[in-house]
Design a protein around this motif. Structure first.
Motif, PDB file in Angstrom:
ATOM      1  N   THR A  22       0.843  -1.195   0.000  1.00  0.00           N
ATOM      2  CA  THR A  22       0.000   0.000   0.000  1.00  0.00           C
ATOM      3  C   THR A  22       0.884   1.253   0.000  1.00  0.00           C
ATOM      4  O   THR A  22       2.045   1.215   0.418  1.00  0.00           O
ATOM      5  CB  THR A  22      -0.920   0.075   1.244  1.00  0.00           C
ATOM      6  OG1 THR A  22      -0.113   0.219   2.407  1.00  0.00           O
ATOM      7  CG2 THR A  22      -1.812  -1.149   1.345  1.00  0.00           C
ATOM      8  N   TYR A  24      -0.078   5.846   0.155  1.00  0.00           N
ATOM      9  CA  TYR A  24      -1.191   6.794   0.189  1.00  0.00           C
ATOM     10  C   TYR A  24      -0.749   8.209  -0.179  1.00  0.00           C
ATOM     11  O   TYR A  24      -1.557   9.130  -0.120  1.00  0.00           O
ATOM     12  CB  TYR A  24      -1.825   6.810   1.597  1.00  0.00           C
ATOM     13  CG  TYR A  24      -2.032   5.418   2.163  1.00  0.00           C
ATOM     14  CD1 TYR A  24      -3.175   4.687   1.866  1.00  0.00           C
ATOM     15  CD2 TYR A  24      -1.058   4.820   2.971  1.00  0.00           C
ATOM     16  CE1 TYR A  24      -3.356   3.400   2.362  1.00  0.00           C
ATOM     17  CE2 TYR A  24      -1.227   3.540   3.474  1.00  0.00           C
ATOM     18  CZ  TYR A  24      -2.368   2.829   3.166  1.00  0.00           C
ATOM     19  OH  TYR A  24      -2.537   1.553   3.651  1.00  0.00           O
ATOM     20  N   LEU A  41      -1.166  -0.453  -3.939  1.00  0.00           N
ATOM     21  CA  LEU A  41      -2.583  -0.361  -3.610  1.00  0.00           C
ATOM     22  C   LEU A  41      -2.824   0.878  -2.762  1.00  0.00           C
ATOM     23  O   LEU A  41      -2.232   1.020  -1.689  1.00  0.00           O
ATOM     24  CB  LEU A  41      -3.021  -1.613  -2.821  1.00  0.00           C
ATOM     25  CG  LEU A  41      -4.428  -1.557  -2.220  1.00  0.00           C
ATOM     26  CD1 LEU A  41      -5.499  -1.488  -3.313  1.00  0.00           C
ATOM     27  CD2 LEU A  41      -4.676  -2.760  -1.318  1.00  0.00           C
ATOM     28  N   GLY A  43      -5.098   1.666  -0.578  1.00  0.00           N
ATOM     29  CA  GLY A  43      -6.162   0.945   0.128  1.00  0.00           C
ATOM     30  C   GLY A  43      -7.023   1.905   0.933  1.00  0.00           C
ATOM     31  O   GLY A  43      -6.565   2.975   1.353  1.00  0.00           O
ATOM     32  N   ASP A  44      -8.276   1.479   1.170  1.00  0.00           N
ATOM     33  CA  ASP A  44      -9.093   2.295   2.075  1.00  0.00           C
ATOM     34  C   ASP A  44      -8.625   2.093   3.516  1.00  0.00           C
ATOM     35  O   ASP A  44      -9.130   2.740   4.442  1.00  0.00           O
ATOM     36  CB  ASP A  44     -10.593   2.037   1.890  1.00  0.00           C
ATOM     37  CG  ASP A  44     -11.002   0.612   2.175  1.00  0.00           C
ATOM     38  OD1 ASP A  44     -10.112  -0.230   2.433  1.00  0.00           O
ATOM     39  OD2 ASP A  44     -12.220   0.321   2.149  1.00  0.00           O
ATOM     40  N   SER A  45      -7.618   1.229   3.710  1.00  0.00           N
ATOM     41  CA  SER A  45      -6.925   1.144   5.006  1.00  0.00           C
ATOM     42  C   SER A  45      -6.368   2.514   5.381  1.00  0.00           C
ATOM     43  O   SER A  45      -6.003   2.746   6.531  1.00  0.00           O
ATOM     44  CB  SER A  45      -5.786   0.116   4.946  1.00  0.00           C
ATOM     45  OG  SER A  45      -4.961   0.349   3.819  1.00  0.00           O
ATOM     46  N   LYS A 113     -10.289  -1.472  -6.979  1.00  0.00           N
ATOM     47  CA  LYS A 113     -10.521  -2.698  -6.213  1.00  0.00           C
ATOM     48  C   LYS A 113     -11.822  -2.551  -5.450  1.00  0.00           C
ATOM     49  O   LYS A 113     -12.106  -1.479  -4.907  1.00  0.00           O
ATOM     50  CB  LYS A 113      -9.370  -2.962  -5.238  1.00  0.00           C
ATOM     51  CG  LYS A 113      -9.626  -4.164  -4.317  1.00  0.00           C
ATOM     52  CD  LYS A 113      -8.370  -4.640  -3.612  1.00  0.00           C
ATOM     53  CE  LYS A 113      -8.027  -3.961  -2.326  1.00  0.00           C
ATOM     54  NZ  LYS A 113      -9.079  -3.977  -1.283  1.00  0.00           N
ATOM     55  N   HIS A 137     -11.797  -8.420  -4.138  1.00  0.00           N
ATOM     56  CA  HIS A 137     -11.254  -8.657  -2.789  1.00  0.00           C
ATOM     57  C   HIS A 137     -12.258  -9.557  -2.065  1.00  0.00           C
ATOM     58  O   HIS A 137     -13.405  -9.146  -1.846  1.00  0.00           O
ATOM     59  CB  HIS A 137     -11.087  -7.300  -2.095  1.00  0.00           C
ATOM     60  CG  HIS A 137     -10.489  -7.359  -0.720  1.00  0.00           C
ATOM     61  ND1 HIS A 137      -9.877  -6.262  -0.148  1.00  0.00           N
ATOM     62  CD2 HIS A 137     -10.415  -8.341   0.217  1.00  0.00           C
ATOM     63  CE1 HIS A 137      -9.445  -6.574   1.074  1.00  0.00           C
ATOM     64  NE2 HIS A 137      -9.772  -7.827   1.316  1.00  0.00           N
ATOM     65  N   VAL A 180      -7.712 -10.252  -4.608  1.00  0.00           N
ATOM     66  CA  VAL A 180      -7.053 -10.244  -3.295  1.00  0.00           C
ATOM     67  C   VAL A 180      -7.835 -11.197  -2.386  1.00  0.00           C
ATOM     68  O   VAL A 180      -9.064 -11.155  -2.354  1.00  0.00           O
ATOM     69  CB  VAL A 180      -7.044  -8.812  -2.696  1.00  0.00           C
ATOM     70  CG1 VAL A 180      -6.623  -8.830  -1.222  1.00  0.00           C
ATOM     71  CG2 VAL A 180      -6.124  -7.905  -3.505  1.00  0.00           C
ATOM     72  N   GLU A 182      -8.070 -12.220   1.573  1.00  0.00           N
ATOM     73  CA  GLU A 182      -7.607 -11.788   2.908  1.00  0.00           C
ATOM     74  C   GLU A 182      -8.070 -12.763   3.977  1.00  0.00           C
ATOM     75  O   GLU A 182      -9.255 -13.127   4.045  1.00  0.00           O
ATOM     76  CB  GLU A 182      -8.142 -10.376   3.197  1.00  0.00           C
ATOM     77  CG  GLU A 182      -7.732  -9.860   4.568  1.00  0.00           C
ATOM     78  CD  GLU A 182      -7.887  -8.354   4.755  1.00  0.00           C
ATOM     79  OE1 GLU A 182      -8.239  -7.651   3.786  1.00  0.00           O
ATOM     80  OE2 GLU A 182      -7.655  -7.896   5.886  1.00  0.00           O
ATOM     81  N   ILE A 203      -3.193 -11.855   1.520  1.00  0.00           N
ATOM     82  CA  ILE A 203      -2.816 -11.128   2.741  1.00  0.00           C
ATOM     83  C   ILE A 203      -3.387 -11.993   3.867  1.00  0.00           C
ATOM     84  O   ILE A 203      -4.603 -12.105   4.022  1.00  0.00           O
ATOM     85  CB  ILE A 203      -3.307  -9.658   2.743  1.00  0.00           C
ATOM     86  CG1 ILE A 203      -3.031  -8.978   4.096  1.00  0.00           C
ATOM     87  CG2 ILE A 203      -4.758  -9.486   2.312  1.00  0.00           C
ATOM     88  CD1 ILE A 203      -3.033  -7.466   4.070  1.00  0.00           C
ATOM     89  N   VAL A 213       0.341  -8.959  -0.568  1.00  0.00           N
ATOM     90  CA  VAL A 213       0.172  -7.534  -0.294  1.00  0.00           C
ATOM     91  C   VAL A 213       0.257  -7.319   1.209  1.00  0.00           C
ATOM     92  O   VAL A 213      -0.205  -8.145   1.991  1.00  0.00           O
ATOM     93  CB  VAL A 213      -1.172  -6.972  -0.855  1.00  0.00           C
ATOM     94  CG1 VAL A 213      -2.388  -7.715  -0.335  1.00  0.00           C
ATOM     95  CG2 VAL A 213      -1.312  -5.473  -0.573  1.00  0.00           C
ATOM     96  N   VAL A 215       0.129  -3.838   4.158  1.00  0.00           N
ATOM     97  CA  VAL A 215       0.014  -2.405   4.437  1.00  0.00           C
ATOM     98  C   VAL A 215       1.410  -1.936   4.865  1.00  0.00           C
ATOM     99  O   VAL A 215       2.027  -2.549   5.740  1.00  0.00           O
ATOM    100  CB  VAL A 215      -1.027  -2.171   5.567  1.00  0.00           C
ATOM    101  CG1 VAL A 215      -0.982  -0.742   6.086  1.00  0.00           C
ATOM    102  CG2 VAL A 215      -2.435  -2.534   5.071  1.00  0.00           C
TER     103      VAL A 215
HETATM  104  O1  KIV Z   1      -7.263  -1.358   2.218  1.00  0.00           O
HETATM  105  C1  KIV Z   1      -6.288  -2.120   2.130  1.00  0.00           C
HETATM  106  O2  KIV Z   1      -5.135  -1.775   2.423  1.00  0.00           O
HETATM  107  C2  KIV Z   1      -6.540  -3.470   1.653  1.00  0.00           C
HETATM  108  C3  KIV Z   1      -5.445  -4.473   1.843  1.00  0.00           C
HETATM  109  C4  KIV Z   1      -5.378  -4.855   3.257  1.00  0.00           C
HETATM  110  C5  KIV Z   1      -5.604  -5.632   0.941  1.00  0.00           C
HETATM  111  O3  KIV Z   1      -7.595  -3.753   1.165  1.00  0.00           O
END
Ligand code: KIV
Length: 275
Positions: A22, A24, A41, A43-45, A113, A137, A180, A182, A203, A213, A215
């Motif tokens: 990931t 951002y 990625l 990610g919405d993380s 994604k 995912h 993906v 998880e 993951i 993958v 984070v």
């Molecule tokens: O949002 C994210 O970082 C994810 C990963 C954990 C796969 O979806």
């Protein structure tokens, strides 16, 4: 060389593991890209690791576009995948296409994604028809944390394992370019990876997925709030940052920073004439 849907597919065929991480923001994306990851990625993380929310549900389309655009500017070779945030696609197939389009057009992602299997096959199909690559995912899908009753390993009993296989096959049939997985038992992830033609990215899904993958704050030990079992720490960047900032505080207080080499000069004659 720019990673694309074609090069990623070729990696699966040649058994060359795909590395996704990931990012951002621009600076981090550039470092990840220079290190040689195949795909980044957004990610919405980011809701948790960048914005400090307790889950991913509050992340908006505006958040995702803003961060994806920054990552896209920093990623020269990596294939940039942007997460579709909670309620940007669950509401209708139409919303899914419109919002996927925004992530491509305004965020300059290479793919989107979304979380979900069989139930979201129509959404995936419509987005793919709009010429937008989709990464699916499945397994533990964090946007469904309230429906799951927590972050739990998925596909452990016979029924759940069969459902996961159906999900994987449905997203592939709908046109997803990768999936993906998880928090899926390693042997089940191995079976799914062998049965699908598209690459699987794991993951918490064992070593036999076509790629992995993580984070980045997890793999670099920068996010201390929560560390899942599947995370391996590859470098203690959090400690390095804390030490660096402590040294800055100490030197500032001791007045050893800034030193002569950090200062700009002016002729003494100018200073003298000021008084
Ligand atoms: O949002 C994210 O970082 C994810 C990963 C954990 C796969 O979806």
């Amino acid at each position: 060389m720019k990673n694309t849907v074609l090069t990623l597919q070729k990696q699966k065929e040649e058994k060359d593991k795909i590395v996704m991480v990931t990012a951002y923001d621009y600076t981090t994306a550039k470092i990840m890209d220079e290190a040689g990851v195949n795909t980044i990625l957004v990610g919405d993380s980011l809701g948790m690791v960048m914005l400090g929310y307790e889950d991913t549900l509050s992340v908006t389309m505006e958040d995702m576009i803003h961060h994806t655009a920054a990552v896209a500017r920093g990623a020269k070779n990596a294939f940039v995948v942007a997460d579709m945030p909670f309620m940007s696609y669950q509401t209708s197939v139409y919303d899914a296409v419109v919002n996927a389009g925004r992530l491509m057009k305004e965020g300059r992602a290479n793919a989107v994604k979304l979380e979900g299997g069989v139930d979201f096959a129509p959404h995936i199909e419509a987005i793919v028809k709009a010429s937008i690559p989709v990464v699916a995912h499945i397994g533990l899908t964090p946007q469904s944390v309230n429906a799951f009753g927590g972050f739990k390993v998925q596909g452990k009993d016979m029924e759940a394992a069969k459902r996961l296989i159906e999900d994987a096959k449905a997203v592939e049939a709908a046109g997803a370019c990768m999936v993906v997985m998880e928090c899926v038992p390693a042997k089940l992830a191995e079976k799914i990876s062998a049965e699908l033609a598209i690459p699987t990215i794991g993951i918490g899904a064992g070593p036999d997925c076509d790629g992995q993958v993580l984070v980045y704050q997890d793999l670099l030990a920068m996010y201390g709030d929560f560390r899942p079992k599947f995370v391996k720490v590859f470098a203690n960047v959090g400690d390095v940052m804390r030490e660096g900032v402590k040294a800055y505080i100490e030197e500032t207080k001791a007045q050893t920073f800034p030193a002569a080499e950090h200062c700009f000069k002016i002729d003494d004659s100018v200073i003298e004439k000021l008084y």
